[in-house]
Structures are given as structure tokens and as C-alpha cells.
Write an enzyme that holds these catalytic residues in place. Sequence first.
Site: not given
Ligand code: 13P
Ligand code: ZN
Length: 279
Positions: A113, A136, A138, A166, A207
Amino acid sequence: MKTKLIRDFTKTCTDGWLQGWHERNGGNLSYRMRNSEVEEMKGEFCEEGDWKEIGTEVPGLAGEYFMVTGSGKYFRNVELDFEDNVAIIRVNEDGTKYKIVYGLVNGGRPTSELPSHLMNLEVLKQRDPEMRIVYHAHPANTVALTFVLPLDDEIFTREIWEMETECPVVFPQGIGVVPWMVPGGKEIGVKTSEIMKTRNVAVWAHHGMFVCGHDFDEAFGLMHTVEKSAEILVKVMSMSPVKLNTITPEDFRALQKPFGLTLDEKYLYEKHSGKIGEK
Ligand code: 13P
Ligand code: ZN
């Protein structure tokens, strides 16, 4: 070498892992380094590596150094072996290439990313030069909501805001939603950085989430706040498709003065339907 930056970066990876946001290699973290931090570590850098294509152009970041997690690397392992899992990269003078100057000692490349991270960091630098972190993850509840809420910035923001008083204080600019797209390329980076021009949270449908911050606590805390509210919304929706009580547009407006906020009226629409996720 264990600098404060390395300790702070590592702590964020461990904290995210402990929250359950980083299955396998899920998620990535990047930081635009200060000159003083580059100077502190420069003796350990090797500038002999090859230049590689970033996959996009970030001329606003020319010559800068970034700490980034490696592609395919597990957040869980960062505290066990930082140099195996994290890299410091330098961006070249036209912002199209990078080279690894530190870390990833057993091979590998920066996160897939990287285009999104660098494009976000570029727009953030313009917005506020001290905004240095892009994170980033998940987180499950936020991702779950992208299957049942319309992928609409206004509805998504409003429904999450209503779950905790909040929220509008922590992210008054709201949330941007990116529809499902192929991850890892320039295209999704363009969409995400468009959001980061004015907002600090971008949700990637089905995602995960991108957030930014001035420091690691702020970025982590923002991810945590959105995900906590998403968890409450998942609980509420699992009990009922409607709410008996909630925070009203008038209530939100009343927060502005005491908290010094300006909330965009587009999020404070009158609801005609009682159903969660409908206007
Ligand atoms: P990477 O291991 O390449 O950082 O990818 C993980 C991910 O969350 C892709 O969106
Ligand atoms: Zn990801």
C-alpha cells in the site's frame, strides 16, 4: 539502535495487533521522518541500494525519509525483530522512486500500500506539515458495517457519530468511504488521498480503514474511536433495526460551542426514516 521513534512505531504495531486488527500481514503503518530523526539514525543508513518504482508520483515528498512496515510482514512480529519487518526508505528527487536505506534485513519490500501511504502523506503535508502518520488496519466492526450501511460519506459518518458523543469531537470532519477497489495501487491511493485532503478517516469497503495523525497516539486513538463506535453500532443493529433514543442533530449542534467545533451541516440531516442507515 532503539530510538524513541523506533519505540513509538513498534508500540503502535503491538497495540494494533493486541486489538485484533492485524490478522496475518493485514495492515501497514508509515511515518514521515523529521530531519532530527534522520540525523539521529543516519550513521546506520546504507544509501547504496537500487531505486525502485513507487507506482505513483509524490513530488511533494521529494528527498524525504519514511519509516514503513514491510509487505507481507506481520504486525505481531515488529516488536520481536524490528529490522526484519520495517524499513526506512528515501524518496528520490522527482518523487517517483524510492530506495531502502535501513531495515528489511532479510529482504522484502515496503508495504504493497506504499502508493496510498505516500499519496496520503503528501496531501497531509500540504494540509499541516506536522501531520506525519498514516495507519491502515482491518478492524472487524468497521468492515462489517460496509456490508450493511450505504457506502455514503454522510450516512456513514452520521451513523458512527451517533454511537458515541466523543466522535464528532475526535473526528469533526467526518469519514470518507471508498467503494470496493483493488488494493495496492495508485487508483485506490488517488481516491483515499482525495478524502485525506479534508478528513482524517477513510474507510475502504469490505477491507479496512486508513487514518492519519500528528503522532502515533493520535492516529491509533482515532482508529480506536471509529472502531469502538462501529462496534456499538453493530451491537445496536443486532438488537433492532431502529433506535428508541439517539443523539439528535440539535444535540450535535450544541456540542460545537463548548468543544470549539464546526460540524458540516451535511452530516446533520433530519432523518425521515427511523431505520438505521436510511436518511
Ligand atoms: P502488506 O503486507 O503489503 O502491507 O499488505 C497488507 C494489507 O493490509 C493490504 O491492504
Ligand atoms: Zn489492508
